[in-house]
Design an enzyme around this catalytic site. Structure first.
Site, PDB file in Angstrom:
ATOM      1  N   HIS A 226      36.554 -35.691  20.579  1.00 29.28           N
ATOM      2  CA  HIS A 226      36.040 -34.867  19.480  1.00 29.28           C
ATOM      3  C   HIS A 226      34.621 -35.218  19.061  1.00 29.28           C
ATOM      4  O   HIS A 226      34.003 -34.492  18.296  1.00 29.28           O
ATOM      5  CB  HIS A 226      36.955 -34.974  18.253  1.00 29.28           C
ATOM      6  CG  HIS A 226      36.806 -36.258  17.503  1.00 29.28           C
ATOM      7  ND1 HIS A 226      37.466 -37.405  17.861  1.00 29.28           N
ATOM      8  CD2 HIS A 226      36.045 -36.590  16.432  1.00 29.28           C
ATOM      9  CE1 HIS A 226      37.138 -38.382  17.032  1.00 29.28           C
ATOM     10  NE2 HIS A 226      36.266 -37.921  16.158  1.00 29.28           N
TER      11      HIS A 226
HETATM   12  C1  UD1 Z   1      34.529 -35.601  11.512  1.00 29.30           C
HETATM   13  C2  UD1 Z   1      33.611 -36.800  11.317  1.00 29.30           C
HETATM   14  C3  UD1 Z   1      33.865 -37.813  12.423  1.00 29.30           C
HETATM   15  C4  UD1 Z   1      35.338 -38.178  12.517  1.00 29.30           C
HETATM   16  C5  UD1 Z   1      36.165 -36.909  12.644  1.00 29.30           C
HETATM   17  C6  UD1 Z   1      37.630 -37.262  12.589  1.00 29.30           C
HETATM   18  C7  UD1 Z   1      31.454 -36.277  10.295  1.00 29.30           C
HETATM   19  C8  UD1 Z   1      29.996 -36.121  10.530  1.00 29.30           C
HETATM   20  N1  UD1 Z   1      32.213 -36.409  11.382  1.00 29.30           N
HETATM   21  O1  UD1 Z   1      34.153 -34.987  12.724  1.00 29.30           O
HETATM   22  O2  UD1 Z   1      33.128 -39.000  12.148  1.00 29.30           O
HETATM   23  O3  UD1 Z   1      35.525 -38.985  13.644  1.00 29.30           O
HETATM   24  O4  UD1 Z   1      35.871 -36.032  11.544  1.00 29.30           O
HETATM   25  O5  UD1 Z   1      38.434 -36.287  13.155  1.00 29.30           O
HETATM   26  O6  UD1 Z   1      31.872 -36.303   9.177  1.00 29.30           O
HETATM   27  N2  UD1 Z   1      37.549 -27.773  12.202  1.00 29.30           N
HETATM   28  C9  UD1 Z   1      38.617 -26.934  12.091  1.00 29.30           C
HETATM   29  N3  UD1 Z   1      39.620 -27.273  11.233  1.00 29.30           N
HETATM   30  C10 UD1 Z   1      39.595 -28.387  10.464  1.00 29.30           C
HETATM   31  C11 UD1 Z   1      38.485 -29.234  10.588  1.00 29.30           C
HETATM   32  C12 UD1 Z   1      37.470 -28.918  11.453  1.00 29.30           C
HETATM   33  O7  UD1 Z   1      38.700 -25.898  12.766  1.00 29.30           O
HETATM   34  O8  UD1 Z   1      40.545 -28.648   9.708  1.00 29.30           O
HETATM   35  C13 UD1 Z   1      36.490 -27.436  13.187  1.00 29.30           C
HETATM   36  C14 UD1 Z   1      35.362 -26.582  12.619  1.00 29.30           C
HETATM   37  O9  UD1 Z   1      34.950 -25.722  13.632  1.00 29.30           O
HETATM   38  C15 UD1 Z   1      34.285 -27.596  12.340  1.00 29.30           C
HETATM   39  C16 UD1 Z   1      34.496 -28.609  13.444  1.00 29.30           C
HETATM   40  O10 UD1 Z   1      35.890 -28.656  13.648  1.00 29.30           O
HETATM   41  O11 UD1 Z   1      32.999 -27.040  12.361  1.00 29.30           O
HETATM   42  C17 UD1 Z   1      33.977 -29.995  13.113  1.00 29.30           C
HETATM   43  O12 UD1 Z   1      34.540 -30.475  11.899  1.00 29.30           O
HETATM   44  P1  UD1 Z   1      33.762 -31.552  11.013  1.00 29.30           P
HETATM   45  O13 UD1 Z   1      34.641 -32.018   9.919  1.00 29.30           O
HETATM   46  O14 UD1 Z   1      32.427 -31.051  10.638  1.00 29.30           O
HETATM   47  O15 UD1 Z   1      33.512 -32.745  12.023  1.00 29.30           O
HETATM   48  P2  UD1 Z   1      34.500 -33.477  13.015  1.00 29.30           P
HETATM   49  O16 UD1 Z   1      34.054 -33.202  14.394  1.00 29.30           O
HETATM   50  O17 UD1 Z   1      35.906 -33.161  12.659  1.00 29.30           O
HETATM   51  N1  UDP Z   2      45.537 -38.961  15.302  1.00 33.78           N
HETATM   52  C1  UDP Z   2      46.653 -38.213  14.941  1.00 33.78           C
HETATM   53  N2  UDP Z   2      46.898 -37.062  15.641  1.00 33.78           N
HETATM   54  C2  UDP Z   2      46.112 -36.633  16.670  1.00 33.78           C
HETATM   55  C3  UDP Z   2      44.995 -37.419  17.029  1.00 33.78           C
HETATM   56  C4  UDP Z   2      44.719 -38.566  16.313  1.00 33.78           C
HETATM   57  O1  UDP Z   2      47.387 -38.580  14.025  1.00 33.78           O
HETATM   58  O2  UDP Z   2      46.407 -35.570  17.241  1.00 33.78           O
HETATM   59  C5  UDP Z   2      45.250 -40.192  14.539  1.00 33.78           C
HETATM   60  C6  UDP Z   2      45.062 -41.449  15.354  1.00 33.78           C
HETATM   61  O3  UDP Z   2      46.317 -42.080  15.612  1.00 33.78           O
HETATM   62  C7  UDP Z   2      44.153 -42.278  14.487  1.00 33.78           C
HETATM   63  C8  UDP Z   2      43.283 -41.240  13.777  1.00 33.78           C
HETATM   64  O4  UDP Z   2      43.994 -39.999  13.905  1.00 33.78           O
HETATM   65  O5  UDP Z   2      44.883 -42.985  13.509  1.00 33.78           O
HETATM   66  C9  UDP Z   2      41.944 -41.146  14.442  1.00 33.78           C
HETATM   67  O6  UDP Z   2      41.271 -40.046  13.959  1.00 33.78           O
HETATM   68  P1  UDP Z   2      40.079 -39.333  14.744  1.00 33.78           P
HETATM   69  O7  UDP Z   2      40.170 -39.647  16.175  1.00 33.78           O
HETATM   70  O8  UDP Z   2      40.122 -37.910  14.328  1.00 33.78           O
HETATM   71  O9  UDP Z   2      38.791 -39.962  14.057  1.00 33.78           O
HETATM   72  P2  UDP Z   2      37.977 -41.309  14.298  1.00 33.78           P
HETATM   73  O10 UDP Z   2      38.918 -42.451  14.236  1.00 33.78           O
HETATM   74  O11 UDP Z   2      37.272 -41.188  15.598  1.00 33.78           O
HETATM   75  O12 UDP Z   2      36.974 -41.301  13.190  1.00 33.78           O
END
Ligand code: UD1
Ligand code: UDP
Length: 383
Positions: A226
């Protein structure tokens, strides 16, 4: 003492669950006067049921008093909307502390608003660095740490990183009279270890993920992708997908697909995950709940990921990890030999996955699952 917790993204729900549980325990055993009142502010950065609500249900996280419903957007517009909405809440609630987690845009917004309102900030997962300022998370972390008064570090490496940026380690223990503005750095261990300790038994008992997806123990690869550096760079994303797809010729590769990655595959690259030749053979599923994910991780032969949390969970669960990044903040997992950095290099990913070995040693890193207690204790001293 009144504490406002600011969270918004999936890993923050998991981290906060451990701390909220420790707050409830603290309030149960302590006198009324030292009670901690926690008010949860959900920015709404993540909002799909499987990215947000499922964690509140499964982990019994207290209901947020506020959901700011910020949603998705560019960094500027998402963070900007958060600033305005968080400011309104903090002006109303006037907490003693703001508690922030990790490195997301919700973390940054919480830190900026609290600092400008002269509210003290406690940062969980302080001092982590990738030393790559192309990552939005690195910018968020550096700023959050600079603005915090209590910096809760998972490891000594994190303490050293802070020292290198002018936030020195403490020479004296934390006291109630410590200056309001002097930062205090404390090695607490990692709250994700606490979360895992709680969840692993539940995963064993309740998760049906293996039978649901027709998986056999040790006979599949679990992959998640992601990070912006992979998803926003078509060459890297396609290299990773191609490598995974080639590995799927030998064994099952299952991917709970982050909505960011799904959107980019479908709308930017016009790849329908389950139909395209580039992703053929791969088993795509929707993101899963925490207990199911732990079950999928625990029984995998390898975890391949660019997630921060999953690198650590792989380590704790003693599953070899391949990190699809060029660097990691969680350097101890690499030094211990359980985590290999392959970047997005197709050949290296495949070769590493086919030849990876389980090291014989497994030193204890990032604490023993008591981080939340250590955090509550420190907040109590400075209340
Ligand atoms: C964010 C964090 C990242 C973290 C990740 C955990 C920032 C800059 N990044 O990244 O550090 O590792 O969360 O998962 O804060 N979207 C949906 N549904 C949702 C959420 C997101 O469709 O419920 C889609 C949207 O298209 C959105 C994209 O995902 O634009 C990215 O979401 P965003 O929260 O901006 O960043 P993440 O990539 O999730
Ligand atoms: N996780 C989850 N379901 C999923 C993928 C990840 O519950 O489908 C959990 C995972 O076990 C971990 C956390 O989400 O505890 C990690 O989140 P993510 O990878 O979104 O963010 P990051 O840790 O990179 O910030």
């Amino acid at each position: 003492m009144k504490l406002c917790t600011i969270i918004g993204a999936r890993p923050q729900f998991i981290k906060t669950a451990a701390v909220s549980r420790a707050i409830a325990e603290h309030n149960r055993v302590k006198t009324q006067s030292s009670n901690i009142t926690e008010i949860i502010i959900h920015t709404g950065q993540h909002y799909d049921d499987e990215m947000s609500a499922i964690f509140f249900r499964e982990l019994e996280i207290p209901e947020p008093k506020y959901n700011l419903n910020i949603g998705s957007g560019s960094h500027g517009s998402q963070t900007g909307r958060m600033l305005a909405a968080i400011e309104e809440v903090l002006l109303k609630e006037k907490p003693d502390w703001v508690l922030i987690y990790g490195d997301t845009n919700s973390t940054l917004a919480g830190a900026l608003v609290a600092a400008k309102l002269h509210i003290r900030i406690a940062h969980v997962e302080a001092g982590l660095r990738s030393f790559n300022r192309q990552m939005p998370e690195e910018i968020n972390r550096v700023i959050a740490d600079q603005l915090s008064q209590l910096l809760f570090c998972p490891s000594q490496t994190a303490v050293n990183n802070l020292a290198a940026e002018g936030i020195p380690p403490n020479v004296t223990p934390l006291t109630p009279n410590a200056s309001r503005l002097t930062p205090h750095v404390i090695v607490t261990g990692d709250v994700m270890a606490d979360a895992l300790k709680f969840a692993v038994k539940k995963a064993d008992t309740y998760s049906k993920a293996l039978s649901r997806y027709n998986l056999k123990r040790q006979q599949y690869i679990l992959a998640t992708i992601h990070r912006a550096e992979n998803t926003d760079n078509p060459e890297r994303l396609l290299n990773i997908m191609t490598a995974l797809s080639k590995l799927a010729e030998h064994e099952t590769v299952i991917l709970p697909l982050h909505p960011r990655t799904k959107n980019i595959l479908e709308h930017t690259l016009s790849i329908t995950p389950n139909l395209s030749p580039i992703t053929s053979g791969l088993t795509f599923i929707d993101p899963v709940g925490y207990f199911d994910n732990i079950a999928l991780e625990k029984n995998a032969r390898i975890i391949m990921t660019d997630s921060g949390g999953m690198q650590k969970e792989a380590y704790w669960l003693k599953v070899p990890c391949i990190t699809l990044r060029d660097e990691t903040e969680w350097v101890e997992t690499v030094t211990a030999g359980w985590n290999v950095l392959t970047g997005a290099d197709e050949k290296k990913i495949i070769e590493t996955a086919l030849n990876i070995k389980t090291p014989s040693k497994h030193p204890s890193i990032y604490g023993s699952g008591n981080a939340a207690k250590n955090i509550i204790k420190a907040l109590g001293v400075r209340s």
